[in-house]
Design a protein around this motif. Structure first.
Motif, PDB file in Angstrom:
ATOM      1  N   ARG A   1      -4.209   5.414 -21.380  1.00 30.39           N
ATOM      2  CA  ARG A   1      -4.985   4.156 -21.704  1.00 30.39           C
ATOM      3  C   ARG A   1      -5.670   3.996 -22.943  1.00 30.39           C
ATOM      4  O   ARG A   1      -5.796   3.184 -23.635  1.00 30.39           O
ATOM      5  N   ALA A   2      -6.506   5.200 -23.373  1.00 24.55           N
ATOM      6  CA  ALA A   2      -7.170   5.366 -24.631  1.00 24.55           C
ATOM      7  C   ALA A   2      -6.113   5.847 -25.488  1.00 24.55           C
ATOM      8  O   ALA A   2      -6.565   5.663 -26.838  1.00 24.55           O
ATOM      9  N   ASP A   3      -5.031   6.224 -25.629  1.00 23.79           N
ATOM     10  CA  ASP A   3      -3.888   6.856 -26.583  1.00 23.79           C
ATOM     11  C   ASP A   3      -4.793   7.797 -27.341  1.00 23.79           C
ATOM     12  O   ASP A   3      -5.043   8.018 -28.432  1.00 23.79           O
ATOM     13  N   LEU A   4      -5.149   8.708 -26.400  1.00 17.43           N
ATOM     14  CA  LEU A   4      -5.968  10.158 -27.077  1.00 17.43           C
ATOM     15  C   LEU A   4      -5.279  11.355 -26.404  1.00 17.43           C
ATOM     16  O   LEU A   4      -4.899  11.297 -25.291  1.00 17.43           O
ATOM     17  N   HIS A   5      -5.167  12.349 -26.947  1.00 18.56           N
ATOM     18  CA  HIS A   5      -5.065  13.506 -26.559  1.00 18.56           C
ATOM     19  C   HIS A   5      -6.184  14.346 -25.815  1.00 18.56           C
ATOM     20  O   HIS A   5      -6.765  14.825 -26.816  1.00 18.56           O
ATOM     21  N   ILE A   6      -6.146  14.530 -24.540  1.00 11.04           N
ATOM     22  CA  ILE A   6      -7.509  15.031 -24.121  1.00 11.04           C
ATOM     23  C   ILE A   6      -6.993  16.009 -23.137  1.00 11.04           C
ATOM     24  O   ILE A   6      -6.252  16.145 -22.110  1.00 11.04           O
ATOM     25  N   HIS A   7      -7.717  17.316 -23.422  1.00 11.79           N
ATOM     26  CA  HIS A   7      -7.461  18.469 -22.542  1.00 11.79           C
ATOM     27  C   HIS A   7      -8.677  18.635 -21.537  1.00 11.79           C
ATOM     28  O   HIS A   7     -10.097  18.433 -21.981  1.00 11.79           O
ATOM     29  N   LEU A   8      -8.485  18.873 -20.290  1.00 17.00           N
ATOM     30  CA  LEU A   8      -9.575  18.970 -19.205  1.00 17.00           C
ATOM     31  C   LEU A   8      -9.869  20.463 -19.005  1.00 17.00           C
ATOM     32  O   LEU A   8      -9.050  21.304 -18.988  1.00 17.00           O
ATOM     33  N   GLU A   9     -11.230  20.578 -19.223  1.00 18.99           N
ATOM     34  CA  GLU A   9     -11.920  21.843 -18.768  1.00 18.99           C
ATOM     35  C   GLU A   9     -12.702  21.628 -17.615  1.00 18.99           C
ATOM     36  O   GLU A   9     -13.687  20.727 -17.473  1.00 18.99           O
ATOM     37  N   THR A  10     -12.472  22.569 -16.596  1.00 21.11           N
ATOM     38  CA  THR A  10     -12.950  22.461 -15.379  1.00 21.11           C
ATOM     39  C   THR A  10     -13.556  23.942 -15.066  1.00 21.11           C
ATOM     40  O   THR A  10     -12.924  24.686 -14.189  1.00 21.11           O
ATOM     41  N   PRO A  11     -14.870  24.158 -15.710  1.00 24.44           N
ATOM     42  CA  PRO A  11     -15.404  25.509 -15.523  1.00 24.44           C
ATOM     43  C   PRO A  11     -15.736  25.702 -13.911  1.00 24.44           C
ATOM     44  O   PRO A  11     -16.259  24.806 -13.288  1.00 24.44           O
ATOM     45  N   ALA A  12     -15.731  26.989 -13.435  1.00 26.76           N
ATOM     46  CA  ALA A  12     -15.885  27.439 -12.225  1.00 26.76           C
ATOM     47  C   ALA A  12     -17.317  27.359 -11.714  1.00 26.76           C
ATOM     48  O   ALA A  12     -17.923  27.539 -10.762  1.00 26.76           O
ATOM     49  N   SER A  13     -18.410  27.512 -12.705  1.00 21.61           N
ATOM     50  CA  SER A  13     -19.587  27.623 -12.392  1.00 21.61           C
ATOM     51  C   SER A  13     -20.576  27.405 -13.573  1.00 21.61           C
ATOM     52  O   SER A  13     -20.009  26.927 -14.705  1.00 21.61           O
ATOM     53  N   ALA A  14     -21.977  27.289 -13.440  1.00 19.83           N
ATOM     54  CA  ALA A  14     -22.738  26.958 -14.477  1.00 19.83           C
ATOM     55  C   ALA A  14     -22.460  27.547 -15.906  1.00 19.83           C
ATOM     56  O   ALA A  14     -22.840  27.301 -16.764  1.00 19.83           O
ATOM     57  N   GLN A  15     -22.666  28.966 -15.605  1.00 21.41           N
ATOM     58  CA  GLN A  15     -22.367  29.838 -16.609  1.00 21.41           C
ATOM     59  C   GLN A  15     -21.230  29.874 -17.208  1.00 21.41           C
ATOM     60  O   GLN A  15     -21.069  29.969 -18.586  1.00 21.41           O
ATOM     61  N   GLU A  16     -20.002  29.627 -16.657  1.00 19.39           N
ATOM     62  CA  GLU A  16     -18.858  29.347 -17.459  1.00 19.39           C
ATOM     63  C   GLU A  16     -18.962  28.125 -18.400  1.00 19.39           C
ATOM     64  O   GLU A  16     -18.498  28.055 -19.395  1.00 19.39           O
ATOM     65  N   GLN A  17     -19.573  26.951 -17.583  1.00 19.46           N
ATOM     66  CA  GLN A  17     -19.686  25.899 -18.269  1.00 19.46           C
ATOM     67  C   GLN A  17     -20.618  25.867 -19.799  1.00 19.46           C
ATOM     68  O   GLN A  17     -20.174  25.363 -20.682  1.00 19.46           O
ATOM     69  N   SER A  18     -21.551  26.698 -19.667  1.00 23.10           N
ATOM     70  CA  SER A  18     -22.300  27.055 -20.826  1.00 23.10           C
ATOM     71  C   SER A  18     -21.843  27.744 -21.893  1.00 23.10           C
ATOM     72  O   SER A  18     -21.783  27.537 -23.093  1.00 23.10           O
TER      73      SER A  18
ATOM     74  N   VAL B   1     -22.800   7.567 -22.236  1.00 24.09           N
ATOM     75  CA  VAL B   1     -22.173   6.267 -22.536  1.00 24.09           C
ATOM     76  C   VAL B   1     -21.911   5.790 -21.138  1.00 24.09           C
ATOM     77  O   VAL B   1     -21.345   4.467 -21.023  1.00 24.09           O
ATOM     78  N   ALA B   2     -21.745   6.320 -20.003  1.00 31.07           N
ATOM     79  CA  ALA B   2     -21.422   5.685 -18.483  1.00 31.07           C
ATOM     80  C   ALA B   2     -22.095   6.801 -17.603  1.00 31.07           C
ATOM     81  O   ALA B   2     -22.319   7.705 -17.715  1.00 31.07           O
TER      82      ALA B   2
ATOM     83  N   GLN C   1     -15.470   5.079 -28.477  1.00 22.85           N
ATOM     84  CA  GLN C   1     -15.305   3.781 -28.011  1.00 22.85           C
ATOM     85  C   GLN C   1     -14.014   3.488 -27.113  1.00 22.85           C
ATOM     86  O   GLN C   1     -13.934   2.835 -26.152  1.00 22.85           O
ATOM     87  N   LYS C   2     -12.902   3.940 -27.571  1.00 23.92           N
ATOM     88  CA  LYS C   2     -11.527   3.833 -27.239  1.00 23.92           C
ATOM     89  C   LYS C   2     -11.687   4.687 -25.789  1.00 23.92           C
ATOM     90  O   LYS C   2     -11.085   4.008 -24.607  1.00 23.92           O
TER      91      LYS C   2
ATOM     92  N   ALA D   1     -11.655   2.661 -21.851  1.00 25.97           N
ATOM     93  CA  ALA D   1     -10.596   2.883 -20.771  1.00 25.97           C
ATOM     94  C   ALA D   1     -11.208   3.226 -19.809  1.00 25.97           C
ATOM     95  O   ALA D   1     -10.912   2.987 -18.802  1.00 25.97           O
ATOM     96  N   LEU D   2     -12.601   4.097 -19.685  1.00 24.28           N
ATOM     97  CA  LEU D   2     -12.906   4.569 -18.347  1.00 24.28           C
ATOM     98  C   LEU D   2     -13.536   3.353 -17.721  1.00 24.28           C
ATOM     99  O   LEU D   2     -13.518   3.297 -16.516  1.00 24.28           O
ATOM    100  N   LEU D   3     -14.267   2.351 -18.412  1.00 24.53           N
ATOM    101  CA  LEU D   3     -14.960   1.334 -17.751  1.00 24.53           C
ATOM    102  C   LEU D   3     -13.766   0.327 -17.219  1.00 24.53           C
ATOM    103  O   LEU D   3     -14.134  -0.592 -16.260  1.00 24.53           O
ATOM    104  N   ALA D   4     -12.542   0.255 -17.550  1.00 24.41           N
ATOM    105  CA  ALA D   4     -11.527  -0.560 -17.269  1.00 24.41           C
ATOM    106  C   ALA D   4     -10.816  -0.003 -16.046  1.00 24.41           C
ATOM    107  O   ALA D   4      -9.733  -0.627 -15.665  1.00 24.41           O
TER     108      ALA D   4
END
Length: 248
Positions: A29-46, A76-77, A200-201, A205-208
């Motif tokens: 929808r946004a025509d962006l190359h987005i890589h998803l990161e899903t850390p398993a813990s707060a430590q990994e997130q940091s 932003v949302a 903003q793109k 896309a998120l809000l729509a």
């Protein structure tokens, strides 16, 4: 240009596929190359935030306040009608029947989620307990915290409400809710880096997402059925003030 979208590690396991579906749809929808990161813990997130350029974060409110103040992000949302509530639960056949039964010295098991801890401590003020009155054990996941409570290795567990109610029927049958919060105005937040030029793109896309069937399907998978709403700078400041109130 590849962007990184990081999701806070406190979502229920069955939502995992939904985040990947969301990422795929937002890329299209946004025509962006987005890589998803899903850390398993707060430590990994940091660690990931420290070591990678993370342009977009779906953050819990406590972490979001710090990221806005100190790390160059802006809100932003946020999900519509999906507050961050928490549950204090104990062993179903244990000694605690009501919140008043929890006494100084009780052991609390919980995942590393600071906003859940802050809300839980606010609830325990009603029975004159503070952080220093309790013994704390941080587990890798909420599921691990539930196991500790059921085995009797912890007296009570602190849980994000959504995760608690997603536990298996067998697990829930062995637990007893002492109290569940009803704050309604603390939520996870979508943050973007201040220097993310195409933010903003992404936001549009998120809000729509609620405007199409495939978007509604993804939101259903995430348990965010009403979609996302925009946040202003003032909304972000209000959220920070709320977190400060919990800390005081």
């Amino acid at each position: 240009m590849k962007l990184n979208l990081l999701i806070a590690p406190d979502f229920a396991p069955e939502r995992f596929a939904g985040w990947h579906m969301l990422n795929t749809l937002l890329q299209k929808r946004a025509d962006l190359h987005i890589h998803l990161e899903t850390p398993a813990s707060a430590q990994e997130q940091s660690e990931q935030i420290a070591n990678k350029n993370i342009e977009i974060i779906y953050a819990n409110p406590f972490d979001a306040a710090t990221m806005i103040r100190e790390q160059g992000y802006r809100a932003v949302a946020r999900p519509k009608g999906k507050a961050d509530e928490m549950v204090i639960a104990t062993k179903a056949e244990g000694q605690y029947k009501n919140l008043e039964d929890v006494k100084s010295g009780a052991k609390v098991a919980m995942a590393d989620n600071r906003d859940v801890k802050l809300i839980g401590l606010r609830l325990l003020e009603a029975v004159d307990l503070t952080e220093s009155d309790l013994s704390w054990h941080t587990t890798e996941t909420y599921q691990a915290a539930a196991r500790e409570v059921i085995k009797g290795d912890a007296d009570v567990g602190f849980f994000l409400s959504e995760v608690y109610h997603s536990l298996s029927r067998l697990t829930l049958s062995q637990l007893h809710v002492l109290i569940e919060s009803d704050l309604s105005d603390i939520t996870h937040v979508v943050l973007v880096k201040e220097d993310f030029a195409e933010s903003q793109k992404f936001v549009d896309a998120l809000l729509a997402l609620t405007d199409s069937n495939d978007g509604k399907e993804v939101l259903q998978e995430l348990g965010i059925t009403d979609g996302f709403e925009a946040m202003s700078e003032e909304d972000g400041e209000f959220m920070i003030d709320l977190m400060d109130t919990l800390l005081d």
